[in-house]
Design a protein around this motif. Structure first.
Motif, PDB file in Angstrom:
ATOM      1  N   ASP A  48       0.819  -1.202   0.000  1.00  0.00           N
ATOM      2  CA  ASP A  48       0.000   0.000   0.000  1.00  0.00           C
ATOM      3  C   ASP A  48       0.861   1.263   0.000  1.00  0.00           C
ATOM      4  O   ASP A  48       0.545   2.244  -0.687  1.00  0.00           O
ATOM      5  CB  ASP A  48      -0.977   0.008   1.184  1.00  0.00           C
ATOM      6  CG  ASP A  48      -0.287  -0.075   2.534  1.00  0.00           C
ATOM      7  OD1 ASP A  48       0.869  -0.532   2.605  1.00  0.00           O
ATOM      8  OD2 ASP A  48      -0.935   0.310   3.538  1.00  0.00           O
TER       9      ASP A  48
ATOM     10  N   TYR B 291      -6.619   1.182  -1.339  1.00  0.00           N
ATOM     11  CA  TYR B 291      -5.958  -0.121  -1.269  1.00  0.00           C
ATOM     12  C   TYR B 291      -6.640  -0.912  -0.154  1.00  0.00           C
ATOM     13  O   TYR B 291      -6.916  -0.384   0.922  1.00  0.00           O
ATOM     14  CB  TYR B 291      -4.471   0.042  -0.958  1.00  0.00           C
ATOM     15  CG  TYR B 291      -3.715  -1.263  -0.888  1.00  0.00           C
ATOM     16  CD1 TYR B 291      -3.043  -1.750  -1.998  1.00  0.00           C
ATOM     17  CD2 TYR B 291      -3.677  -2.009   0.288  1.00  0.00           C
ATOM     18  CE1 TYR B 291      -2.348  -2.953  -1.942  1.00  0.00           C
ATOM     19  CE2 TYR B 291      -2.991  -3.219   0.350  1.00  0.00           C
ATOM     20  CZ  TYR B 291      -2.332  -3.681  -0.771  1.00  0.00           C
ATOM     21  OH  TYR B 291      -1.659  -4.873  -0.720  1.00  0.00           O
ATOM     22  N   GLY B 292      -6.895  -2.199  -0.398  1.00  0.00           N
ATOM     23  CA  GLY B 292      -7.498  -3.044   0.629  1.00  0.00           C
ATOM     24  C   GLY B 292      -8.828  -2.492   1.103  1.00  0.00           C
ATOM     25  O   GLY B 292      -9.709  -2.169   0.304  1.00  0.00           O
ATOM     26  N   GLU B 293      -8.976  -2.369   2.433  1.00  0.00           N
ATOM     27  CA  GLU B 293     -10.219  -1.845   3.001  1.00  0.00           C
ATOM     28  C   GLU B 293     -10.537  -0.453   2.460  1.00  0.00           C
ATOM     29  O   GLU B 293     -11.700  -0.070   2.352  1.00  0.00           O
ATOM     30  CB  GLU B 293     -10.116  -1.797   4.529  1.00  0.00           C
ATOM     31  CG  GLU B 293     -10.007  -3.158   5.197  1.00  0.00           C
ATOM     32  CD  GLU B 293     -11.316  -3.927   5.181  1.00  0.00           C
ATOM     33  OE1 GLU B 293     -12.381  -3.307   5.034  1.00  0.00           O
ATOM     34  OE2 GLU B 293     -11.255  -5.170   5.326  1.00  0.00           O
TER      35      GLU B 293
ATOM     36  N   PHE C  54      -6.632  -8.017  -1.900  1.00  0.00           N
ATOM     37  CA  PHE C  54      -6.920  -6.648  -1.460  1.00  0.00           C
ATOM     38  C   PHE C  54      -8.170  -6.068  -2.110  1.00  0.00           C
ATOM     39  O   PHE C  54      -8.540  -4.925  -1.855  1.00  0.00           O
ATOM     40  CB  PHE C  54      -5.712  -5.710  -1.648  1.00  0.00           C
ATOM     41  CG  PHE C  54      -5.052  -5.780  -2.997  1.00  0.00           C
ATOM     42  CD1 PHE C  54      -5.656  -5.255  -4.109  1.00  0.00           C
ATOM     43  CD2 PHE C  54      -3.805  -6.378  -3.127  1.00  0.00           C
ATOM     44  CE1 PHE C  54      -5.037  -5.305  -5.349  1.00  0.00           C
ATOM     45  CE2 PHE C  54      -3.174  -6.432  -4.370  1.00  0.00           C
ATOM     46  CZ  PHE C  54      -3.795  -5.893  -5.474  1.00  0.00           C
ATOM     47  N   ASP C  55      -8.860  -6.848  -2.946  1.00  0.00           N
ATOM     48  CA  ASP C  55     -10.180  -6.468  -3.454  1.00  0.00           C
ATOM     49  C   ASP C  55     -11.297  -7.030  -2.582  1.00  0.00           C
ATOM     50  O   ASP C  55     -12.481  -6.784  -2.841  1.00  0.00           O
ATOM     51  CB  ASP C  55     -10.375  -6.984  -4.890  1.00  0.00           C
ATOM     52  CG  ASP C  55      -9.370  -6.398  -5.862  1.00  0.00           C
ATOM     53  OD1 ASP C  55      -9.083  -5.193  -5.762  1.00  0.00           O
ATOM     54  OD2 ASP C  55      -8.880  -7.148  -6.724  1.00  0.00           O
TER      55      ASP C  55
END
Length: 245
Positions: free
Chosen positions: A74, A179-181, A207-208
């Protein structure tokens, strides 16, 4: 609404990394980024001895650390959004378009099963969003090219946004890091403003997952091992059929 990740989901390969390579090639990582790059290297080296040299070499050192698993993905994605500090955002946009239409060959990299789903969503009047961890300029240009190729309205874009002052990029990010959450945090806020529900979402990597879990129909597109490993954590996840061998 209908959402898709970009890199590896709507097109093959990574437009952010491709832009990073091109920015290095044309010498656009310079002194305005030095202090921020040194600070990021401080996270890698824990206050110990750090590499010295031109800012471009510091950026390369960060990317090497990322590839070796010593620098978080990230943070690398964020760095790639602002590492060309001192350049005008419009310059980066023009460079991105030349790259995508030229050596990167975005039109030939579009993933057909994802394109079919985007055509379906557009034909039903759904708002379409691309949510990517790559830099804003290159993702917006990629989205425009994809829309032109598919004959659909340009998707909305949420991506890594560098700090910009009077049109000039500065080190650092604005808004939510996608990114991620953060992908779902940014998308959820945007959809709430429009009173929209997320009908479907496409992703290819772990991360999706947050964005996929928020969708009524989460769809894995050519999923990477990391997404397959947590597939049970995404209720209702389906895998799109592909013509790939």
């Amino acid at each position: 609404a209908f959402a898709s990740d970009g890199d590896g989901t709507l097109w093959t390969s990574d437009v952010g990394e491709a832009l990073f390579d091109r920015v290095l090639e044309v010498g656009w990582i310079g002194e305005p980024a030095r202090l921020a790059l040194e600070a990021e290297l401080g996270h890698v080296h824990g206050g110990g001895r750090m590499p010295h040299g031109p800012p471009a070499e510091l950026a390369r050192a960060l990317f090497t650390a990322y590839l070796r698993g010593h620098y978080a993905e990230d943070r690398m994605c964020a760095t790639m959004a602002w590492c060309m500090a001192g350049r005008r955002e419009e310059q980066v946009r023009v460079l991105s378009r030349e790259l995508l239409e030229g050596s990167f060959g975005l039109r030939a990299r579009l993933i057909e099963e994802s394109c079919e789903l985007l055509r379906w969503a557009s034909s039903r009047g759904l708002g379409v969003w691309i949510v990517s961890a790559s830099p804003r300029a290159v993702v917006e240009e990629a989205a425009a090219i994809a829309a032109e190729q598919l004959g659909v309205p340009p998707p909305n874009v949420l991506s890594m946004v560098p700090r910009v002052v009077d049109g000039v990029i500065e080190p650092g990010l604005e808004g939510i890091a996608t990114y991620g959450e953060g992908k779902w945090t940014a998308l959820g806020a945007a959809l709430a403003q429009q009173g929209r529900a997320l009908v479907g979402a496409l992703g290819d990597n772990a991360f999706d997952a947050a964005m996929l879990r928020a969708a009524e129909v989460p769809v894995a597109i050519r999923p990477k091992p990391a997404l397959l490993a947590i597939a049970r954590e995404v209720p209702g996840l389906v895998r799109a059929a592909t013509a790939e061998p």
